[in-house]
Design an enzyme around this catalytic site. Sequence first.
Site, PDB file in Angstrom:
ATOM      1  CG  HIS A   4      20.956  32.422 -12.244  1.00 52.07           C
ATOM      2  ND1 HIS A   4      21.023  31.565 -12.624  1.00 52.07           N
ATOM      3  CD2 HIS A   4      22.821  32.357 -11.832  1.00 52.07           C
ATOM      4  CE1 HIS A   4      21.685  30.932 -12.365  1.00 52.07           C
ATOM      5  NE2 HIS A   4      22.899  31.358 -12.195  1.00 52.07           N
ATOM      6  CB  CYS A  36      26.599  23.779  -9.311  1.00 52.21           C
ATOM      7  SG  CYS A  36      26.394  24.528 -10.883  1.00 52.21           S
ATOM      8  CB  SER A  39      18.870  29.746 -15.300  1.00 52.39           C
ATOM      9  OG  SER A  39      19.430  30.100 -13.865  1.00 52.39           O
ATOM     10  CB  THR A  62       0.459  30.997  -7.058  1.00 55.11           C
ATOM     11  OG1 THR A  62      -0.571  30.291  -6.363  1.00 55.11           O
ATOM     12  CG2 THR A  62       0.644  32.339  -7.125  1.00 55.11           C
ATOM     13  CD  GLN A 116      26.699  29.097 -17.998  1.00 55.37           C
ATOM     14  OE1 GLN A 116      27.669  30.381 -18.458  1.00 55.37           O
ATOM     15  NE2 GLN A 116      26.603  28.627 -17.201  1.00 55.37           N
TER      16      GLN A 116
END
Length: 274
Positions: free
Chosen positions: A80, A203, A78, A116, A58
Amino acid sequence: MHENGIVTAEQVRGAIRPDTALVTVMYANNEIGTIQPIREIGAVCREMGVPFHTDAVQAVGHIPVNVKEDNIDMLSVSAHKFHGPKGIGVLYAKRGTILSNVIEGGAQERGKRAGTENMPAIVAMAAAMKEAVETMDAVNAKIIPMREKLIEGLEKIPHSKLNGDRNSRVPGTVNFCFEGIEGESLLLMLDEEGIEASSGSACTSGSLDPSHVLLALGMPHEVAHGSLRLSICENNTDEEIDHILRVVPEVVSYLRNMSPVWEALESGEKPHLI
C-alpha cells in the site's frame, strides 16, 4: 540516535553483543522520513556475522534499494505504500537465511506459511512495485520540489521545527513541531479545511500520546505534542501545497492565541524550547 533520527553504523557496532541474534533497522522512518545508512549498517553486520533485517516499507518504490549492494539479509515491504493493495506484503530473505515457519501445515510459501496465497493481491503488488520503480525518477522530480516548498513555507512559522534529517529523507514525508499547541486540535482544524494529516504514524493515529519517535530524538514532551506529519505523492498539486501553506500558519496562530501555554511562553514566564 542523533537528533536528526539517524542511527550510525558505529552505534550499531557498539550495540552488537556475542549473543546478538539479529539486527533490524528501518530503512526510512515512517514519521519523520529520515533515511538510515543501511549499506554501512549492513556492512558492520556482515563483518560481525549477525543477520541484518530492514523494514523498507517507507523506502521501496520511493528511493533506490538494492539488497546486494546494501548488504541486506532480510527486507520487509508493504504494497500500500507504493499504491498497491492494502493487506499484502513481502519478506525478502537472502538465500541460505534460516526462517522459522509462521503457520505449519501445507507446502505453500516453501513451507513457511501454510494456506492458499492471495494471488490477486500478490500480482497487483508486483505490478504496483514495477510501476513505482520504473517511474521513480519522474515522480520524485515532481514530489521533491513540492516537499521543499512545503518545508520552506512551514519553517517561516515562528517557533517551528522540522523533524528528521534535512537532506537524508524520503521524497514525500514532512514532519514539523509547533510550540504551544496540541496536535489533536491542529488536525481537527486542518480536517475542516480539507487537509488530511496526522500527528504521528498512521499506526498510532488512535493514540493521544506524543510520538515516541520524537521523544526518542530528545524532543520535550510538551513540544512533541504539537507535531504534524504531512505525506505527499505524485497525485498532489502545487495548488494543494499553496493551500496548506495558507491554512497551517492561520490555524497555528489561532490555536496559540487561545493557549495559556503559549501566553506563558510569550510573556517570558516559561522559556521557548524551539
